[in-house]
Scaffold this active site. Structure first.
Site, short mmCIF file in Angstrom:
data_model
loop_
_atom_site.label_atom_id
_atom_site.label_comp_id
_atom_site.label_asym_id
_atom_site.label_seq_id
_atom_site.Cartn_x
_atom_site.Cartn_y
_atom_site.Cartn_z
N TYR A 30 45.35 43.75 34.09
CA TYR A 30 46.04 42.64 34.67
C TYR A 30 45.02 41.53 35.54
O TYR A 30 45.19 40.40 35.51
CB TYR A 30 47.11 43.08 35.61
CG TYR A 30 47.82 42.34 36.54
CD1 TYR A 30 48.70 41.60 36.02
CD2 TYR A 30 47.52 42.14 37.83
CE1 TYR A 30 49.48 40.75 36.95
CE2 TYR A 30 48.21 41.09 38.75
CZ TYR A 30 49.46 40.55 38.13
OH TYR A 30 49.82 39.54 38.98
N GLY A 67 59.34 31.98 33.68
CA GLY A 67 59.47 32.99 34.56
C GLY A 67 60.27 32.80 35.50
O GLY A 67 59.92 33.16 36.52
#
Length: 250
Positions: free
Chosen positions: A151, A14
């Protein structure tokens, strides 16, 4: 710069934007040979051009185990064995509990939890003894925040992995620690809003919520990752470095 990572091989998943990109830039400035990964080839190319120090990019999806195996094989072939691994790839998806879909849940779990787990597993054969592994969690892992259930749970799982991984890798002197950011000024706000004005309003709301009355910067998070990556944190294992503007503590 102080060359804290001179000639070290660092991989950042990422790494094409936000905290990951800021970390890649700082690591390269500190002398590291950097490889970044991500799913968008064009974004990776732009990122590599901004990192310098002959950084490389490898396209891949952390939720795909075959991709992960290929990524680390390529890193070792091009740069050598890994000294620093930053498992930073993640997605941020919000919705009320009543509206959250199985598809949304699976995507968060596959990238944030499964992806982090197997990123470390697939990197191990290509990692030097004494390496530093940094997992990216979130302050919401220990907060009750509406619309964040999946999340937050995925990031709590990441915090747990650092403890278990560290205990298991002691015989190789591989340290696994967690960077836990609070809200930071990254493109993630654009991904969960529809307009720049909405994104700015969300940022302002989070800044007001933080005791320090602002959100963090990617560069502040990168500096924390540098500490965890370098010998400065040699006495840390299975621990957490919290940069959240006081949200969890005050």
């Amino acid at each position: 710069m102080s060359d804290k990572l001179k000639n070290k091989v660092a991989v950042i998943t990422g790494g094409s934007s936000g905290i990951g990109l800021a970390t890649a830039k700082l690591f390269a400035a500190e002398g590291a040979k950097v490889a970044i990964t991500g799913r968008n080839k064009d974004n990776l190319k732009k990122a590599v051009d901004s990192i310098g120090n002959q950084a490389i990019s490898i396209t891949g999806d952390v939720s795909n185990l075959a991709n992960l195996a290929a990524i680390f094989q390529q890193v070792e072939a091009q740069l050598g064995k890994i000294d620093v691994l930053v498992a930073n790839a993640a997605i941020y998806a919000l919705a009320p509990l009543a509206d959250f879909t199985e598809e949304m849940f699976d995507k968060i779990s596959d990238i944030n939890f499964k992806g982090t787990f197997f990123t470390v597993q697939k990197a191990l054969p290509h990692m030097n003894n004494g390496a530093s592994v940094i997992l990216t969690s979130s302050v919401v892992a220990e907060k009750g925040v509406p619309q964040h259930a999946a999340y937050a749970a995925s990031k709590a799982a990441v915090r747990s992995l650092a403890r278990s991984f560290s205990a298991e890798l002691l015989d190789r002197s591989i340290r696994v620690n967690v960077l836990t950011p609070g809200p930071a000024d990254t493109p993630v706000f654009d991904s969960v809003t529809n307009t720049p004005e909405e994104a700015a309003a969300v940022k302002a709301g989070m800044a007001a919520f933080a005791p320090v009355k602002r959100i963090g910067t990617p560069e502040e998070m990168a500096a924390a990752s540098l500490f965890l990556a370098s010998a400065d944190s040699a006495f840390m294992a299975g621990a957490e470095l919290l940069l959240d503007g006081g949200i969890r503590s005050l």
